[in-house]
Write a protein that holds these residues in place. Structure first.
Motif, PDB file in Angstrom:
ATOM      1  N   GLY A  63      68.459  68.979  40.668  1.00 14.55           N
ATOM      2  CA  GLY A  63      69.650  69.094  40.314  1.00 14.55           C
ATOM      3  C   GLY A  63      70.049  68.240  38.908  1.00 14.55           C
ATOM      4  O   GLY A  63      69.651  67.881  38.288  1.00 14.55           O
ATOM      5  N   ASP A  64      71.738  67.688  38.580  1.00 21.24           N
ATOM      6  CA  ASP A  64      72.152  66.946  38.240  1.00 21.24           C
ATOM      7  C   ASP A  64      71.777  65.340  38.401  1.00 21.24           C
ATOM      8  O   ASP A  64      72.894  65.042  37.296  1.00 21.24           O
ATOM      9  N   ARG A  65      71.299  65.836  39.500  1.00 25.08           N
ATOM     10  CA  ARG A  65      70.972  64.335  39.294  1.00 25.08           C
ATOM     11  C   ARG A  65      69.460  63.492  38.152  1.00 25.08           C
ATOM     12  O   ARG A  65      68.489  64.298  38.025  1.00 25.08           O
ATOM     13  N   ARG A  66      69.550  62.009  38.060  1.00 31.09           N
ATOM     14  CA  ARG A  66      68.334  61.928  36.963  1.00 31.09           C
ATOM     15  C   ARG A  66      67.393  61.100  38.323  1.00 31.09           C
ATOM     16  O   ARG A  66      67.333  60.884  39.521  1.00 31.09           O
ATOM     17  N   ALA A  67      66.078  61.218  38.337  1.00 33.34           N
ATOM     18  CA  ALA A  67      65.270  61.612  39.239  1.00 33.34           C
ATOM     19  C   ALA A  67      63.792  60.251  38.386  1.00 33.34           C
ATOM     20  O   ALA A  67      63.824  60.716  37.489  1.00 33.34           O
ATOM     21  N   ALA A  68      63.325  59.537  39.066  1.00 28.68           N
ATOM     22  CA  ALA A  68      61.739  59.376  39.073  1.00 28.68           C
ATOM     23  C   ALA A  68      60.865  60.692  39.655  1.00 28.68           C
ATOM     24  O   ALA A  68      60.797  60.592  39.713  1.00 28.68           O
ATOM     25  N   VAL A  69      59.738  60.514  38.169  1.00 25.70           N
ATOM     26  CA  VAL A  69      58.050  61.516  38.351  1.00 25.70           C
ATOM     27  C   VAL A  69      56.908  60.878  38.675  1.00 25.70           C
ATOM     28  O   VAL A  69      57.035  59.745  37.809  1.00 25.70           O
ATOM     29  N   VAL A  70      56.587  60.733  39.042  1.00 27.19           N
ATOM     30  CA  VAL A  70      55.456  60.885  39.350  1.00 27.19           C
ATOM     31  C   VAL A  70      54.430  62.406  38.735  1.00 27.19           C
ATOM     32  O   VAL A  70      54.632  63.029  39.359  1.00 27.19           O
ATOM     33  N   LEU A  71      54.280  61.388  37.556  1.00 28.73           N
ATOM     34  CA  LEU A  71      53.143  62.517  36.894  1.00 28.73           C
ATOM     35  C   LEU A  71      51.618  62.486  37.112  1.00 28.73           C
ATOM     36  O   LEU A  71      51.518  61.452  36.370  1.00 28.73           O
ATOM     37  N   HIS A  72      51.116  63.677  37.577  1.00 29.43           N
ATOM     38  CA  HIS A  72      49.966  63.168  37.010  1.00 29.43           C
ATOM     39  C   HIS A  72      48.891  63.892  36.207  1.00 29.43           C
ATOM     40  O   HIS A  72      49.199  65.436  35.889  1.00 29.43           O
ATOM     41  N   LEU A  73      47.833  63.641  35.832  1.00 30.90           N
ATOM     42  CA  LEU A  73      47.281  64.278  34.500  1.00 30.90           C
ATOM     43  C   LEU A  73      46.002  64.194  34.803  1.00 30.90           C
ATOM     44  O   LEU A  73      45.016  64.754  33.334  1.00 30.90           O
ATOM     45  N   ASN A  74      45.573  64.108  36.021  1.00 33.80           N
ATOM     46  CA  ASN A  74      43.699  64.296  36.313  1.00 33.80           C
ATOM     47  C   ASN A  74      43.255  65.464  35.247  1.00 33.80           C
ATOM     48  O   ASN A  74      43.968  66.418  35.814  1.00 33.80           O
ATOM     49  N   GLY A  75      41.881  65.319  34.709  1.00 33.29           N
ATOM     50  CA  GLY A  75      41.797  66.885  34.478  1.00 33.29           C
ATOM     51  C   GLY A  75      42.530  67.596  33.075  1.00 33.29           C
ATOM     52  O   GLY A  75      41.893  68.449  32.960  1.00 33.29           O
ATOM     53  N   ILE A  76      43.202  66.979  32.588  1.00 30.62           N
ATOM     54  CA  ILE A  76      44.214  67.814  31.985  1.00 30.62           C
ATOM     55  C   ILE A  76      43.517  67.677  30.103  1.00 30.62           C
ATOM     56  O   ILE A  76      42.280  66.673  29.888  1.00 30.62           O
ATOM     57  N   ALA A  77      43.478  68.885  29.656  1.00 30.17           N
ATOM     58  CA  ALA A  77      42.573  68.765  28.287  1.00 30.17           C
ATOM     59  C   ALA A  77      43.162  68.502  27.221  1.00 30.17           C
ATOM     60  O   ALA A  77      42.291  67.983  25.738  1.00 30.17           O
ATOM     61  N   SER A  78      44.170  68.767  27.033  1.00 30.43           N
ATOM     62  CA  SER A  78      44.625  68.409  25.362  1.00 30.43           C
ATOM     63  C   SER A  78      46.160  68.356  25.876  1.00 30.43           C
ATOM     64  O   SER A  78      46.820  68.284  26.560  1.00 30.43           O
ATOM     65  N   VAL A  79      46.535  67.328  24.548  1.00 31.43           N
ATOM     66  CA  VAL A  79      48.048  67.313  24.895  1.00 31.43           C
ATOM     67  C   VAL A  79      48.733  67.165  22.832  1.00 31.43           C
ATOM     68  O   VAL A  79      48.142  66.517  22.125  1.00 31.43           O
ATOM     69  N   SER A  80      49.408  68.786  23.475  1.00 33.91           N
ATOM     70  CA  SER A  80      50.282  68.734  21.644  1.00 33.91           C
ATOM     71  C   SER A  80      51.091  67.034  21.468  1.00 33.91           C
ATOM     72  O   SER A  80      51.758  67.021  22.016  1.00 33.91           O
TER      73      SER A  80
END
Length: 141
Positions: A63-80
């Motif tokens: 919602g409108d709260r700020r939160a910490a995020v754990v983001l798994h990148l395992n095996g992504i191919a590219s980042v623009s």
């Protein structure tokens, strides 16, 4: 120079997302401490549209709260480059803990971390435990 930093897909263990709701490949779950667990599918190309879906998924969960995020990148191919800028501009995130396993994950994770974060701290980790400990640490936002 091309728009995206592209590398071959790394073969690595990816967290099970079968029980997580998804929106076009982005899976997010709220953890008991109100942090968000986000998983990107292996082979994903991170672009502005993918980051927009990630932003939407996070917003739907906190919602409108700020939160910490754990983001798994395992095996992504590219980042623009546009994805990197959009990633750093997500204002509902107080802290990003990026988790990857392979050298490719590390390379792309650090490319994401090279963006100008205005209101969030961010760090790369090789384990969930390290990431969660960092998020719960004394500097947690």
């Amino acid at each position: 120079m091309s728009e995206a930093t592209t590398v071959p897909v790394a073969r690595s263990r990816t967290p099970d997302t079968s029980n997580h709701p998804t929106a076009a490949g982005v899976a997010c779950t709220v953890l008991p401490n109100l942090a968000v667990w986000a998983v990107l599918p292996p082979g994903a190309d991170l672009n502005a549209a993918t980051i927009a879906r990630l932003r939407q998924q996070i917003g739907e969960r906190v919602g409108d709260r700020r939160a910490a995020v754990v983001l798994h990148l395992n095996g992504i191919a590219s980042v623009s480059r546009t994805a990197r800028a959009a990633f750093a501009a997500i204002d509902t995130v107080s802290s990003w803990a990026l988790v990857g396993e392979s050298p490719v994950d590390r390379l792309l994770g650090h490319f994401l971390l090279g963006a100008e974060f205005h209101s969030a701290r961010a760090e790369y980790f090789t384990s969930d435990r390290e990431a969660l400990n960092w998020l719960a640490g004394p500097d947690a936002a």
